[in-house]
Design an enzyme around this catalytic site. Structure first.
Site, PDB file in Angstrom:
ATOM      1  CD  GLU A  82      -2.242  -0.966  -4.957  1.00 55.45           C
ATOM      2  OE1 GLU A  82      -1.464  -1.264  -5.892  1.00 55.45           O
ATOM      3  OE2 GLU A  82      -2.145  -1.460  -3.831  1.00 55.45           O
ATOM      4  CG  HIS A 164       0.085  -1.831   0.412  1.00 55.34           C
ATOM      5  ND1 HIS A 164      -0.762  -0.831   0.016  1.00 55.34           N
ATOM      6  CD2 HIS A 164       0.401  -2.518  -0.724  1.00 55.34           C
ATOM      7  CE1 HIS A 164      -0.975  -0.926  -1.287  1.00 55.34           C
ATOM      8  NE2 HIS A 164      -0.274  -1.934  -1.756  1.00 55.34           N
TER       9      HIS A 164
HETATM   10 ZN   LIG Z   1       0.157  -2.484  -3.769  1.00 56.52          ZN
END
Ligand SMILES: [Zn+2]
Length: 259
Positions: A82, A164
């Site tokens: 990420e 998310h």
């Molecule tokens: Zn995340």
């Protein structure tokens, strides 16, 4: 004269990331190994959190140093996939020096519902956070994720990631972290007032513009202006009453003549 940006030292950056990691974890903004944090230490370099480690139990030696192209420069662990979101924020907005990603439960519930947080219900949220849009859903770990947030990096301070979590950024790590705290707090107040108390008195356009003025004086030029409604004023009401009175009198006059 152009002011030179002062960056954190490597030592400060790694220490601060551990400190903020503990806060993010203790505030229940993440579960297990979720979330990631990064801090800029030069125009092209950052320190960031490793993958697979709880943000509440990190030590400075676990951090990873990278350049903005994603190349690892130092550290024995791997960065989170990420981190691509962080790199994109830095590329899109050079004023940003820290990025925080977490899954705070109330704000994330808004992200799951696809509802952006932008109602002017709290002066602090207008000044310190601004409007928080929802970026469209993207498969975790793919290039779609940074692409989904790119349109918001310059004009906003935070974004909800559909289904998310949330991403906040700032001129330093404290500002980025405080924006995450403000976001969750704002989401909680929004949920209580809209869905539990079922009443929310929103700030008027003139109240909002006063707050935007304060924000500008604080040197914050991002965050957008929340949608607001002009409150009807006395003059408009009396004008309407006057028109109604004239129409009533004219109608009565016409009816009298028709008899
Ligand atoms: Zn995340």
């Amino acid at each position: 004269m152009v002011e030179k940006t002062k960056y954190y030292s490597d030592f400060e950056a790694k220490k601060l990331i551990c400190e903020i990691g503990k806060r993010v974890y203790n505030k229940n903004f993440v579960a297990a190994n979720d979330g990631n944090i990064s801090v800029k230490v030069g125009p092209n370099t950052i320190w960031t959190t490793p993958t697979g480690v709880s943000k509440g139990f990190m030590t400075p030696d676990m951090m990873v140093k990278m350049d903005l192209s994603g190349k690892i420069l130092a550290g024995k662990l791997k960065p989170s996939s990420e981190v691509k979101m962080h790199l994109r924020v830095y590329k899109e907005n050079p004023e940003v020096n820290a990025v925080v990603h977490a899954h705070p439960p109330v704000a994330t519930s808004y992200a799951i519902a696809g509802i952006s947080l932008e109602k002017p219900i709290s002066p602090e949220a207008v000044v310190l956070l601004g409007r928080v849009p929802v970026a469209k859903y993207a498969t975790p770990g793919t290039e779609e994720v940074p692409d989904s947030i790119a349109p918001y990096c310059k004009d906003h301070n935070a974004v909800l990631l559909a289904n998310h979590g949330a991403l906040t950024w700032g001129r330093d790590i404290i500002e980025a972290y405080y924006r995450m705290e403000s976001l969750e707090h704002y989401a909680l107040m929004s949920m209580y007032s809209t869905n539990i108390i079922n009443k929310a008195n929103e700030l008027s356009c003139s109240q909002v513009s006063d707050l935007i003025e304060i924000r500008t004086k604080m040197g914050i030029h991002s965050g957008g202006v929340p949608p607001c409604e002009e409150q009807p004023n006395q003059t408009d009401t009396s004008k309407e009453q006057l028109i109604e009175e004239v129409v009533r009198k004219v109608t009565a006059e016409i009816l009298k003549k028709l008899k």
